[in-house]
Design a protein around this motif. Structure first.
Motif, PDB file in Angstrom:
ATOM      1  N   PRO A 100       0.791  -0.849  -0.405  1.00  0.00           N
ATOM      2  CA  PRO A 100      -0.101  -0.370  -0.148  1.00  0.00           C
ATOM      3  C   PRO A 100       1.188   1.176   0.053  1.00  0.00           C
ATOM      4  O   PRO A 100       2.041   0.817  -0.302  1.00  0.00           O
ATOM      5  N   GLY A 101       0.058   3.005  -0.126  1.00  0.00           N
ATOM      6  CA  GLY A 101       1.105   3.651   0.104  1.00  0.00           C
ATOM      7  C   GLY A 101       1.777   3.606   1.512  1.00  0.00           C
ATOM      8  O   GLY A 101       3.064   4.374   0.966  1.00  0.00           O
ATOM      9  N   SER A 102       2.093   2.985   2.463  1.00  0.00           N
ATOM     10  CA  SER A 102       1.948   2.921   3.495  1.00  0.00           C
ATOM     11  C   SER A 102       3.698   1.940   3.523  1.00  0.00           C
ATOM     12  O   SER A 102       4.503   2.819   4.186  1.00  0.00           O
ATOM     13  N   PHE A 151      -2.072  11.558   8.722  1.00  0.00           N
ATOM     14  CA  PHE A 151      -0.639  10.520   7.748  1.00  0.00           C
ATOM     15  C   PHE A 151       0.295  10.916   7.591  1.00  0.00           C
ATOM     16  O   PHE A 151       1.739  10.085   7.869  1.00  0.00           O
ATOM     17  N   GLY A 167      -0.997  16.914   0.867  1.00  0.00           N
ATOM     18  CA  GLY A 167      -2.577  16.415   0.679  1.00  0.00           C
ATOM     19  C   GLY A 167      -2.999  15.614   2.375  1.00  0.00           C
ATOM     20  O   GLY A 167      -2.746  14.552   1.749  1.00  0.00           O
ATOM     21  N   THR A 171      -4.900  13.996   3.852  1.00  0.00           N
ATOM     22  CA  THR A 171      -6.163  13.538   3.312  1.00  0.00           C
ATOM     23  C   THR A 171      -7.103  13.266   4.594  1.00  0.00           C
ATOM     24  O   THR A 171      -8.379  13.452   3.794  1.00  0.00           O
ATOM     25  N   ASP A 221       5.328  12.874   0.831  1.00  0.00           N
ATOM     26  CA  ASP A 221       4.144  12.084   0.637  1.00  0.00           C
ATOM     27  C   ASP A 221       2.608  13.199  -0.154  1.00  0.00           C
ATOM     28  O   ASP A 221       2.521  13.890  -0.261  1.00  0.00           O
ATOM     29  N   GLN A 234      -4.212   3.528  -5.648  1.00  0.00           N
ATOM     30  CA  GLN A 234      -5.342   4.208  -5.526  1.00  0.00           C
ATOM     31  C   GLN A 234      -6.392   4.790  -5.641  1.00  0.00           C
ATOM     32  O   GLN A 234      -7.326   5.097  -5.650  1.00  0.00           O
ATOM     33  N   LYS A 235      -5.404   6.432  -5.839  1.00  0.00           N
ATOM     34  CA  LYS A 235      -6.104   7.599  -5.744  1.00  0.00           C
ATOM     35  C   LYS A 235      -5.651   8.351  -7.095  1.00  0.00           C
ATOM     36  O   LYS A 235      -6.419   7.862  -7.698  1.00  0.00           O
TER      37      LYS A 235
HETATM   38  C1  LIG Z   1      -1.921  11.175   2.353  1.00  0.00           C
HETATM   39  C2  LIG Z   1      -1.370   9.321   2.054  1.00  0.00           C
HETATM   40  N1  LIG Z   1      -0.843   9.411   2.590  1.00  0.00           N
HETATM   41  C3  LIG Z   1      -0.630   7.893   2.854  1.00  0.00           C
HETATM   42  C4  LIG Z   1      -1.580   7.200   3.094  1.00  0.00           C
HETATM   43  C5  LIG Z   1      -1.737   5.774   3.041  1.00  0.00           C
HETATM   44  O1  LIG Z   1      -2.040   4.652   1.938  1.00  0.00           O
HETATM   45  P1  LIG Z   1      -2.589   3.095   1.831  1.00  0.00           P
HETATM   46  O2  LIG Z   1      -3.445   3.507   2.695  1.00  0.00           O
HETATM   47  O3  LIG Z   1      -1.963   2.722   0.541  1.00  0.00           O
HETATM   48  O4  LIG Z   1      -1.456   2.730   3.014  1.00  0.00           O
HETATM   49  C6  LIG Z   1      -2.899   7.310   2.768  1.00  0.00           C
HETATM   50  C7  LIG Z   1      -4.342   6.752   2.636  1.00  0.00           C
HETATM   51  O5  LIG Z   1      -5.565   7.070   2.355  1.00  0.00           O
HETATM   52  C8  LIG Z   1      -2.814   8.559   1.918  1.00  0.00           C
HETATM   53  O6  LIG Z   1      -4.613   9.574   1.551  1.00  0.00           O
END
Ligand SMILES: Cc1ncc(COP(=O)(O)O)c(C=O)c1O
Length: 403
Positions: free
Chosen positions: A77-79, A104, A152, A154, A180, A205-206
Motif C-alpha cells: 500500500p501507500g504506507s 498521515f 495533501g 487526506t 507524501d 488507488q488514488k
Molecule cells: C496522504 C496519504 N498518505 C498515506 C496513505 C496511506 O496509504 P495506504 O492506505 O495505501 O497505505 C494515505 C491513504 O489514505 C493517504 O491519503
C-alpha cells in the motif's frame, strides 16, 4: 477431515449487482483498461516485463516531473512506499523534522521513530496548513537531516501549499525532504526536480486510478547518494531500495514482482500521459471546485478554509443532528454511492481523484448526498445545490491548459 469445510457464498451473492460508485478517499474507480491489465499474469523477469518496467519508469519521470533514475515500484500500500522512503533515508539516531497536521503526517513521524530517529514534530492545529515560519524556525534550531511532509492531508482535507518554500529552506540547511503525495499525485502540480524534493511517495488507488497494493516511490540523485553511502544493513529486506534496484534497474530478481499490479499501473500512467498533466490538473480542479460549489449550494459548510483546502479530497462539516454513520449507510444503500467518514472528525469526505473527477459522477454524488441528508431530516436546498454545481462547471476557466 479434521477441520470442517466452511460454507462460503460466491462473490456474486456478496457484491451488489451494480458496483457502488466509489467517491470516498480511495480506492477510486478504475478505467476499463486498468482493470483489464490487472487481470493478466506474465513472467516477472522476462523481456516483456523488462519493457513494461522501462515504460513505467519513463512515464513516472513525466508524472513525478523529474529526471531521476531512481523511481521504483513497491508491492504494498501507500504506507509501504512511505516506509520504504523512511527506512532508506532515515539513519538511526539522526534528526528528523516531521511536519504534522493530520493522520498521515503523524504516521510518517511514527515510522521515523520506529527507525530510531530523533524526531522533532512541528504540529499544526487540526484543519490548518503547516506554518512556514514555524517550519523555518525549527529547521534553523534543530538542523535535521530529513524533513517529512504530506502534500495533501487526506485525513482532514488540508493542503500544504507552502511545500516549494519548505523544500527551499530545507535545502539551504542540507536537509533532505520526503513528500507524501499519495492523494495528490497526478491531481495537482508537484515539481519534484523544480522544488527539490528528495523522495516522493505515492499509492496506486488514488490520483492514478489504479488498484490498491502497488505503489511508487521516487528518490532524487541526492537521496540515492545517501542510500548508497549507508554502511548499516537495513532491517527491512523487502523495502531495501538497493535490493529493489536489482529488479527495477538491473532486470534481476529481488522478490516476485506484483506483475498484474505493475501492468495496471502501467495502464494508469499511460492514461495520464495520454491526457497530459495540464489537462488532468484542469479536470481535477474543475470537478473539485464544482463539487465544492454544489455542496455549499445545498447549504452545507466545507470543513477547511479556502486557502488551505485540499481539492483532491473535500471535507464537509455535518449538521449537528446528522449522524455520520447513518448518513454513510443511507447514501450507499439508497443511491449506490460510497463516500468516506473521517478519523475522529465529524465530517464526511468526498474524493476528487482520477476517475472520480467526471461530471456525471459529481452530479450523482451531490444529488445522493443532498437527498440522503434531507431524508435524515435536515433542510437541504437540493435545486440550488445542483444548479450551483452546473454553474461552476459551465463557468470554469482552465488554469493549467488555457485555451
Ligand atoms: C496522504 C496519504 N498518505 C498515506 C496513505 C496511506 O496509504 P495506504 O492506505 O495505501 O497505505 C494515505 C491513504 O489514505 C493517504 O491519503
Amino acid at each position: 477431515m479434521r477441520y470442517p469445510l466452511p460454507e462460503i457464498e460466491s462473490l456474486d451473492t456478496i457484491l451488489p449487482d451494480e458496483p457502488l460508485l466509489m467517491m470516498g478517499a480511495g480506492p477510486v474507480p478504475i478505467p476499463a483498461k486498468v482493470a483489464a491489465a490487472n487481470g493478466i499474469v506474465i513472467n516477472h523477469l522476462g523481456d516483456t516485463m523488462a519493457q513494461i518496467v522501462e515504460q513505467v519508469k519513463a512515464m513516472s519521470r513525466y508524472v513525478f516531473q523529474t529526471k531521476t533514475h531512481h523511481i521504483m515500484g513497491v508491492a504494498g500500500p501507500g504506507s509501504a512506499a512511505m516506509e520504504m522512503a523512511i527506512a532508506n533515508l532515515v539513519v538511526p539516531n539522526s534528526k528528523v523534522l516531521a511536519l504534522c497536521n493530520g493522520f498521515f503526517s503523524n504516521r510518517l513521524a511514527e515510522m521515523a521513530e520506529r527507525n530510531e530517529a530523533e524526531v522533532v514534530r512541528v504540529d499544526s492545529d487540526c484543519g490548518s496548513a503547516i506554518d512556514i515560519d514555524a517550519v523555518a524556525a525549527a529547521i534553523r534550531l534543530h538542523r535535521p537531516k530529513i524533513l517529512t511532509v504530506v502534500q495533501g492531508e487526506t485525513s482532514n482535507t488540508v493542503y500544504n501549499a507552502c511545500l516549494p518554500e519548505v523544500c527551499r529552506i530545507a535545502h539551504e540547511f542540507e536537509c533532505l525532504v520526503i513528500v507524501d503525495a499519495v492523494c495528490t499525485f497526478s491531481t495537482m502540480p508537484l515539481g519534484m526536480d523544480d522544488w527539490g524534493v528528495d523522495a516522493v511517495i505515492t499509492g496506486g488507488q488514488k490520483g492514478l486510478s489504479s488498484i490498491p497494493g502497488v505503489s511508487l516511490v521516487a528518490f532524487s540523485e541526492l537521496a540515492w547518494e545517501l542510500i548508497c553511502q549507508r554502511k548499516d544493513v537495513l532491517r527491512h529486506w523487502c523495502l531495501d531500495a538497493k535490493l529493489a534496484d536489482q529488479f527495477w534497474y538491473k532486470k534481476s530478481y529481488h522478490y516476485t514482482a506484483p506483475v498484474s499490479g505493475i501492468l495496471a499501473i502501467h495502464e494508469a500512467l499511460r492514461l495520464v500521459c495520454e491526457e497530459t498533466l495540464p489537462s488532468r490538473f484542469d479536470r481535477h480542479l474543475k470537478c473539485s471546485l464544482a463539487l465544492q460549489s454544489g455542496i455549499e449550494g445545498l447549504g452545507l459548510a466545507l470543513y477547511v478554509d479556502k486557502l488551505s483546502r485540499l481539492n483532491s479530497v473535500v471535507g464537509i462539516s455535518l449538521p449537528k443532528k446528522i449522524d455520520q454513520k447513518e448518513l454513510l449507510q443511507l447514501i450507499s444503500r439508497e443511491y449506490g454511492v460510497e463516500i468516506a467518514g473521517s478519523f475522529g472528525l465529524d465530517i464526511v469526505r468526498i474524493g476528487q481523484m482520477g476517475e472520480q473527477c467526471r461530471t456525471h459522477n459529481i452530479f450523482r454524488t451531490v444529488h445522493a448526498l443532498g437527498s440522503s441528508i434531507k431524508k435524515l431530516g435536515y433542510n437541504i436546498d437540493l435545486p440550488t445545490g445542483m444548479a450551483e454545481l452546473e454553474r461552476a462547471i459551465d463557468t470554469f476557466v482552465p488554469l493549467y491548459n488555457p485555451r
